[in-house]
Design a protein around this motif. Structure first.
Motif, PDB file in Angstrom:
ATOM      1  N   ALA A   1       1.998  16.777 -13.575  1.00  0.00           N
ATOM      2  CA  ALA A   1       2.135  18.221 -13.334  1.00  0.00           C
ATOM      3  C   ALA A   1       3.309  18.783 -14.126  1.00  0.00           C
ATOM      4  N   LYS A   2       4.410  18.049 -14.173  1.00  0.00           N
ATOM      5  CA  LYS A   2       5.585  18.499 -14.925  1.00  0.00           C
ATOM      6  C   LYS A   2       5.256  18.581 -16.417  1.00  0.00           C
ATOM      7  N   LEU A   3       4.567  17.576 -16.947  1.00  0.00           N
ATOM      8  CA  LEU A   3       4.177  17.578 -18.354  1.00  0.00           C
ATOM      9  C   LEU A   3       3.239  18.755 -18.649  1.00  0.00           C
ATOM     10  N   MET A   4       2.309  19.014 -17.755  1.00  0.00           N
ATOM     11  CA  MET A   4       1.386  20.132 -17.949  1.00  0.00           C
ATOM     12  C   MET A   4       2.148  21.458 -17.985  1.00  0.00           C
ATOM     13  N   ASP A   5       3.134  21.605 -17.109  1.00  0.00           N
ATOM     14  CA  ASP A   5       3.944  22.827 -17.116  1.00  0.00           C
ATOM     15  C   ASP A   5       4.737  22.960 -18.410  1.00  0.00           C
TER      16      ASP A   5
ATOM     17  N   PHE B   1       3.269  13.880  -9.988  1.00  0.00           N
ATOM     18  CA  PHE B   1       4.391  14.778 -10.238  1.00  0.00           C
ATOM     19  C   PHE B   1       4.703  14.827 -11.732  1.00  0.00           C
ATOM     20  N   GLY B   2       4.739  13.651 -12.374  1.00  0.00           N
ATOM     21  CA  GLY B   2       5.025  13.587 -13.805  1.00  0.00           C
ATOM     22  C   GLY B   2       3.969  14.306 -14.618  1.00  0.00           C
TER      23      GLY B   2
ATOM     24  N   ASP C   1       0.826  -1.211   0.000  1.00  0.00           N
ATOM     25  CA  ASP C   1       0.000   0.000   0.000  1.00  0.00           C
ATOM     26  C   ASP C   1       0.860   1.259   0.000  1.00  0.00           C
ATOM     27  N   GLU C   2       2.018   1.227   0.654  1.00  0.00           N
ATOM     28  CA  GLU C   2       2.924   2.365   0.631  1.00  0.00           C
ATOM     29  C   GLU C   2       3.544   2.519  -0.759  1.00  0.00           C
ATOM     30  N   PHE C   3       3.864   1.404  -1.400  1.00  0.00           N
ATOM     31  CA  PHE C   3       4.374   1.451  -2.771  1.00  0.00           C
ATOM     32  C   PHE C   3       3.348   2.104  -3.692  1.00  0.00           C
ATOM     33  N   GLN C   4       2.081   1.733  -3.549  1.00  0.00           N
ATOM     34  CA  GLN C   4       1.031   2.311  -4.387  1.00  0.00           C
ATOM     35  C   GLN C   4       0.917   3.816  -4.166  1.00  0.00           C
ATOM     36  N   ARG C   5       1.053   4.273  -2.928  1.00  0.00           N
ATOM     37  CA  ARG C   5       0.997   5.716  -2.661  1.00  0.00           C
ATOM     38  C   ARG C   5       2.191   6.424  -3.301  1.00  0.00           C
ATOM     39  N   ILE C   6       3.372   5.828  -3.211  1.00  0.00           N
ATOM     40  CA  ILE C   6       4.570   6.405  -3.832  1.00  0.00           C
ATOM     41  C   ILE C   6       4.376   6.481  -5.343  1.00  0.00           C
ATOM     42  N   GLU C   7       3.853   5.418  -5.927  1.00  0.00           N
ATOM     43  CA  GLU C   7       3.609   5.377  -7.362  1.00  0.00           C
ATOM     44  C   GLU C   7       2.634   6.486  -7.777  1.00  0.00           C
ATOM     45  N   GLN C   8       1.577   6.691  -6.998  1.00  0.00           N
ATOM     46  CA  GLN C   8       0.594   7.738  -7.298  1.00  0.00           C
ATOM     47  C   GLN C   8       1.232   9.118  -7.215  1.00  0.00           C
ATOM     48  N   ILE C   9       2.065   9.336  -6.210  1.00  0.00           N
ATOM     49  CA  ILE C   9       2.767  10.621  -6.063  1.00  0.00           C
ATOM     50  C   ILE C   9       3.649  10.869  -7.277  1.00  0.00           C
ATOM     51  N   MET C  10       4.369   9.844  -7.721  1.00  0.00           N
ATOM     52  CA  MET C  10       5.251   9.992  -8.883  1.00  0.00           C
ATOM     53  C   MET C  10       4.454  10.282 -10.150  1.00  0.00           C
TER      54      MET C  10
END
Length: 70
Positions: free
Chosen positions: A39-43, A36-37, A24-33
């Motif tokens: 948001a970066k693409l949108m910018d 982030f990706g 479950d922690e891995f899934q949260r990390i994956e969602q954060i990444m």
């Protein structure tokens, strides 16, 4: 801040070789990444030309067709 409950796996020389975390922690990390990706693409594409809905669908279909062929 996300708390990560990690276990560090070591080799016979006590050198770290891997990290084990709860799924479950891995899934949260994956969602954060992913967020982030995105948001970066949108910018990065903020000033790019925008397509109409129909043009975007046509472009998407073209990408899918090329992916199948390639």
């Amino acid at each position: 801040m996300l708390e990560i409950h990690k276990k560090i796996l070591v080799d016979e020389n006590q050198q770290p070789v891997a990290v084990q975390i709860p799924f479950d922690e891995f899934q949260r990390i994956e969602q954060i990444m992913e967020n982030f990706g995105l948001a970066k693409l949108m910018d990065e594409t903020e000033h790019d030309e925008r397509l109409s809905g129909d043009a975007a669908r046509e472009y998407y279909e073209l990408l899918k067709a090329n992916d199948v062929e390639g």
